[in-house]
Structures are given as structure tokens and as C-alpha cells.
Design a protein around this motif. Sequence first.
Motif, PDB file in Angstrom:
ATOM      1  N   LEU A 201       0.845  -1.185   0.000  1.00 43.34           N
ATOM      2  CA  LEU A 201       0.000   0.000   0.000  1.00 43.34           C
ATOM      3  C   LEU A 201       0.885   1.241   0.000  1.00 43.34           C
ATOM      4  CD1 LEU A 201      -2.828  -0.813   2.591  1.00 43.34           C
ATOM      5  CD2 LEU A 201      -2.875  -1.054   0.111  1.00 43.34           C
ATOM      6  N   PRO A 202       0.602   2.215  -0.840  1.00 42.95           N
ATOM      7  CA  PRO A 202       1.390   3.450  -0.835  1.00 42.95           C
ATOM      8  C   PRO A 202       1.320   4.121   0.540  1.00 42.95           C
ATOM      9  CG  PRO A 202      -0.032   3.345  -2.768  1.00 42.95           C
ATOM     10  CD  PRO A 202      -0.450   2.228  -1.871  1.00 42.95           C
ATOM     11  N   ILE A 203       2.447   4.648   0.983  1.00 41.77           N
ATOM     12  CA  ILE A 203       2.528   5.301   2.291  1.00 41.77           C
ATOM     13  C   ILE A 203       2.714   6.792   2.088  1.00 41.77           C
ATOM     14  CG2 ILE A 203       3.801   5.446   4.460  1.00 41.77           C
ATOM     15  CD1 ILE A 203       4.661   2.542   4.000  1.00 41.77           C
ATOM     16  N   VAL A 204       1.810   7.569   2.673  1.00 46.29           N
ATOM     17  CA  VAL A 204       1.845   9.023   2.578  1.00 46.29           C
ATOM     18  C   VAL A 204       2.143   9.578   3.970  1.00 46.29           C
ATOM     19  CG1 VAL A 204       0.547  11.114   2.044  1.00 46.29           C
ATOM     20  CG2 VAL A 204       0.211   9.040   0.674  1.00 46.29           C
ATOM     21  N   ILE A 251      -4.575   3.615   0.745  1.00 40.05           N
ATOM     22  CA  ILE A 251      -3.226   4.084   1.076  1.00 40.05           C
ATOM     23  C   ILE A 251      -3.111   4.180   2.591  1.00 40.05           C
ATOM     24  CG2 ILE A 251      -3.031   5.409  -1.075  1.00 40.05           C
ATOM     25  CD1 ILE A 251      -3.522   7.944   0.572  1.00 40.05           C
ATOM     26  N   ILE A 252      -1.884   4.279   3.079  1.00 44.48           N
ATOM     27  CA  ILE A 252      -1.638   4.492   4.506  1.00 44.48           C
ATOM     28  C   ILE A 252      -1.163   5.927   4.695  1.00 44.48           C
ATOM     29  CG2 ILE A 252      -0.225   3.863   6.491  1.00 44.48           C
ATOM     30  CD1 ILE A 252      -0.085   1.032   5.379  1.00 44.48           C
ATOM     31  N   ILE A 253      -1.841   6.655   5.580  1.00 47.42           N
ATOM     32  CA  ILE A 253      -1.452   8.032   5.889  1.00 47.42           C
ATOM     33  C   ILE A 253      -0.885   8.064   7.302  1.00 47.42           C
ATOM     34  CG2 ILE A 253      -2.208  10.410   6.159  1.00 47.42           C
ATOM     35  CD1 ILE A 253      -4.282  10.012   4.103  1.00 47.42           C
ATOM     36  N   THR A 254       0.308   8.639   7.448  1.00 48.43           N
ATOM     37  CA  THR A 254       0.978   8.713   8.740  1.00 48.43           C
ATOM     38  C   THR A 254       1.232  10.159   9.111  1.00 48.43           C
ATOM     39  OG1 THR A 254       2.082   6.582   8.402  1.00 48.43           O
ATOM     40  CG2 THR A 254       3.014   8.031  10.067  1.00 48.43           C
ATOM     41  N   ASP A 255       0.834  10.529  10.316  1.00 41.66           N
ATOM     42  CA  ASP A 255       1.077  11.873  10.832  1.00 41.66           C
ATOM     43  C   ASP A 255       2.450  11.913  11.499  1.00 41.66           C
ATOM     44  OD1 ASP A 255       0.705  14.481  11.536  1.00 41.66           O
ATOM     45  OD2 ASP A 255      -0.668  14.083  13.189  1.00 41.66           O
ATOM     46  N   LYS A 279      10.915   9.761   5.859  1.00 41.15           N
ATOM     47  CA  LYS A 279      11.995   9.234   5.027  1.00 41.15           C
ATOM     48  C   LYS A 279      11.597   7.953   4.314  1.00 41.15           C
ATOM     49  CE  LYS A 279      16.937   8.109   5.328  1.00 41.15           C
ATOM     50  NZ  LYS A 279      18.110   8.040   6.231  1.00 41.15           N
ATOM     51  N   TYR A 280      10.740   7.154   4.957  1.00 37.53           N
ATOM     52  CA  TYR A 280      10.353   5.863   4.387  1.00 37.53           C
ATOM     53  C   TYR A 280       8.998   5.911   3.687  1.00 37.53           C
ATOM     54  CZ  TYR A 280      14.248   4.178   7.181  1.00 37.53           C
ATOM     55  OH  TYR A 280      15.503   3.990   7.712  1.00 37.53           O
ATOM     56  N   ALA A 281       8.441   7.105   3.560  1.00 38.75           N
ATOM     57  CA  ALA A 281       7.152   7.244   2.873  1.00 38.75           C
ATOM     58  C   ALA A 281       7.363   7.280   1.359  1.00 38.75           C
ATOM     59  CB  ALA A 281       6.458   8.520   3.336  1.00 38.75           C
ATOM     60  N   ASP A 282       6.286   6.975   0.636  1.00 36.74           N
ATOM     61  CA  ASP A 282       6.322   7.071  -0.821  1.00 36.74           C
ATOM     62  C   ASP A 282       6.024   8.490  -1.291  1.00 36.74           C
ATOM     63  OD1 ASP A 282       6.683   4.177  -1.449  1.00 36.74           O
ATOM     64  OD2 ASP A 282       4.748   4.020  -0.433  1.00 36.74           O
ATOM     65  N   ILE A 283       5.197   9.195  -0.513  1.00 37.30           N
ATOM     66  CA  ILE A 283       4.774  10.546  -0.873  1.00 37.30           C
ATOM     67  C   ILE A 283       4.778  11.408   0.391  1.00 37.30           C
ATOM     68  CG2 ILE A 283       2.892  11.966  -1.822  1.00 37.30           C
ATOM     69  CD1 ILE A 283       1.911   9.443  -3.280  1.00 37.30           C
ATOM     70  N   ILE A 284       5.178  12.668   0.243  1.00 38.68           N
ATOM     71  CA  ILE A 284       5.116  13.640   1.330  1.00 38.68           C
ATOM     72  C   ILE A 284       3.900  14.534   1.107  1.00 38.68           C
ATOM     73  CG2 ILE A 284       6.270  15.547   2.507  1.00 38.68           C
ATOM     74  CD1 ILE A 284       7.693  12.882   2.859  1.00 38.68           C
ATOM     75  N   LYS A 386      -6.248  -4.000  -4.650  1.00 43.26           N
ATOM     76  CA  LYS A 386      -5.756  -3.496  -3.371  1.00 43.26           C
ATOM     77  C   LYS A 386      -4.501  -2.651  -3.533  1.00 43.26           C
ATOM     78  CE  LYS A 386      -4.541  -5.010   1.303  1.00 43.26           C
ATOM     79  NZ  LYS A 386      -4.368  -6.158   2.228  1.00 43.26           N
ATOM     80  N   CYS A 387      -3.639  -3.063  -4.432  1.00 42.17           N
ATOM     81  CA  CYS A 387      -2.330  -2.404  -4.542  1.00 42.17           C
ATOM     82  C   CYS A 387      -2.173  -1.627  -5.843  1.00 42.17           C
ATOM     83  CB  CYS A 387      -1.199  -3.431  -4.423  1.00 42.17           C
ATOM     84  SG  CYS A 387      -1.328  -4.459  -2.955  1.00 42.17           S
TER      85      CYS A 387
END
Length: 412
Positions: A201-204, A251-255, A279-284, A386-387
Motif C-alpha cells: 500500500l502506498p505510504i503518505v 493508502i496508509i497516511i501517517t502523521d 523518510k520511508y514514505a512514498d509521498i510527502i 488493493k495495490c
Amino acid sequence: MIFLINNSEVTEKVILFSVDLDNGENVTSNLDELEELVKTAGAVCVGRMLQNKEHIDNATYFGSGKVLELRDYILECGATGVVCDDELSPMQLKNLEELLDTKVMDRTMVILDIFANRATTSEGKIQVELAQLKYRSSRLIGMRNSLSRLGGGIGTRGPGEKKLEVDRRIIRDRIGQLNKELEDVKQHRQVLRKQRQEGNLPIVSIVGYTNAGKSTLLNHLTNAGVLEEDKLFATLDPTSRVFKLNNGQEIIITDTVGFIRKLPHHLINAFRSTLEEAKYADIILHVVDISNPLADIQILAVYETLNNLGVEDKPILTAFNKIDKVEDIPTVKDLRADKVVNISAKKEIGFDAISSSLEEIINNQRRYIETVISYDKAGMINKIRKCGTVLEEDYREDGIFVRAYVDNTLNI
């Protein structure tokens, strides 16, 4: 005879002071921000003092005459302490404490105090205590008298409080112990990152200046339930949630913790494992408070911190937030952004634009396929949904025709 004891914590009254090296407006805005920090820490600003100088005095920060003027100003305002906008050296702290005969603090101490008060998870508490101890270990002599003036207040809260009365050797041992605990936490966080990455899953990662509206955006996108407050550093601990884009892609969104100008290096080092989520996210996803007149300066501060963390070559979606607070959207630009959207996280304005922009960026990172999948491998369709992003799906005699954008790691 009955004596009533008032156990309530004394509200500190502080004077802010700073040296203006370039005779510019930045020093005023820095003091405005410092006043917000002091307010967040529970104190009240009762005055300010500036000195125009070509360089900072190594012994007393201010010039000797200005220090005496500051001492008189403290008596005039009835202040219980002073706060410097820069980080004071141990010598400066000790000398000012003796000359002013009052509690002396700096910006770093205020920020550390806020972090100590806001940390809730075990990881956050370890990181804060580690930063506090590293900061205080070289300042014990100068700080003991200062911190003994009040029963509470800025610089006395958090897990590091009890360490002020022990010697440096014990503090070094405690720092070593905390580093080991933090390393265990870091390894656990790396396992979680690996699991998320293996999920394809893309990580934002949401980044931005403190109080830009990151937690509000995460809450309104995903119902995360993160604390929302109109204060600096309202939340410290990172939160990850799954979010479904308009096209059905998950997608996964991380604060992440908010950034700030002059962010103490103790905090950057201690919170590195948390900050490295970006640093390990796919998108900022860069959130900017467009209603703030210093938005352009805050943008630069965010990118400076990202550079220090080694966050480079990531696609960036900048969301100019709080457009409901301005009549005309200012002409602020983010030259590093791949795409820009105008939003109001609180009123959920512009969320479709966020979704479509993320979809476009994600698709640009993927490969386009047109293929027929045999019916005995029909389970692959679910992985693509899914992906990836399915553009067309047609059930034919020889199998399932699929036209889609898929992750590069997906073997088809």
C-alpha cells in the motif's frame, strides 16, 4: 490554628529577550512564536527586550549594559523569569542567572517542557527524557539555582525532573539506558514499517509546521481521533491510518510531529525514529497554514528539517490549509512541490483535490499494464485492486482482461 496551604502551581511571568543580528523583521516574528511557545508551556509574557548587535556576547549573550537594563526591567514588570529566543550556552546560562538573580530559560528549555507535557506513549516519553537529559547534563550547575526558585513551571516537568539532583555520572548511565530502550523501540518501528511496505500500500507521510492543521486533516480524512488543539505541538506521537482514495485505492497516511524554526538538535536526534516516518514514505503531504503571514518562512523551515533527516527525492503534494480564514489566497509558492491544492481541513474543503492529486502521483510511480489473467489465477485481481488502480476489467472466454496501474513490486 489552621494553616491553609495553596498547592496550585504558580503562573510564571516571563520577559522574552533576543539579539537582532541583521536588523530585520525575523527577530520580531521569532519572538511572537516564542510567546506562543511560552503560552503553551503555561506561562505569561509580560515584556520583551531586544538588542541590536553585530554578534552575540559569548559570556552573557547581551552586552553588559543591556544585562543591567534587563535586570531593572524584570523588577519593573514583576517577572519571575526570562526566556531567551536562542539556545544559551552553559556559561551564558550561569552568568545570566547570577547577574539577573532570576530564573533564566531559553527556547530549547521551553520546547522540551512542552514535549514533556505532551508525550503520552512510552516511545514519546523515552525520547523526551533523553532529549532533556542531554540538554541538562552540561547545564546542571547553572540550572539548579534557577529551577529551585519555583515549585513548578517551565523546565521542571516531565520524566527528567528528578535527574537534576544527581551527578553527571548517573545521568550518563541513564542516557545509556534510554539509548538502549530507544534502539529497541526503533527496531520495533522498523518492523512495522517493513510490514506496511510489504503490504504494497502506498505510504503518505503528513509533514508541516507545528499548528498547520496536520492532525485536523488526518482526523477528517480517516476519523483517526487524534487530539486537535489550536496550540503548538498539540500532538507528538505519530498515528497511521488507512485511507481510501476516490478511485478505491487504499493508502496508509501517517502523521508526524510538527516542525518549528530553531528546532533543538537534541529533539531532532531523540525523535529521529519518529521523524523518519517521512523518510520511508512514498509521498510527502506537506500541510501549510496559508492564513499565517509567515507561511513562506515556515515552508523553508520544514524543508530544512527534512533535509537534515535525509528526506530527498520524494514526490511532494503541498496542501495550503485554512483557506476559510483568508479572503484572498496569498501568492505563496512551494517550488519543491510536485502538485499544490488549496484546502480547509476543518471544513473538508478540497478533499477531492487531495484524492485526485494523490492518485495522479501514485500512478506516476507505477507501471501501466494490459493483460489477460487466466481464471485459475483470478485471485490476482484482488491484489491488483488493493495495490493498484484498475482502469478496465473484462471477463472473457480465455480469462480476465485487465487494464490497470500496478505497483512495480507486484509480479504479474
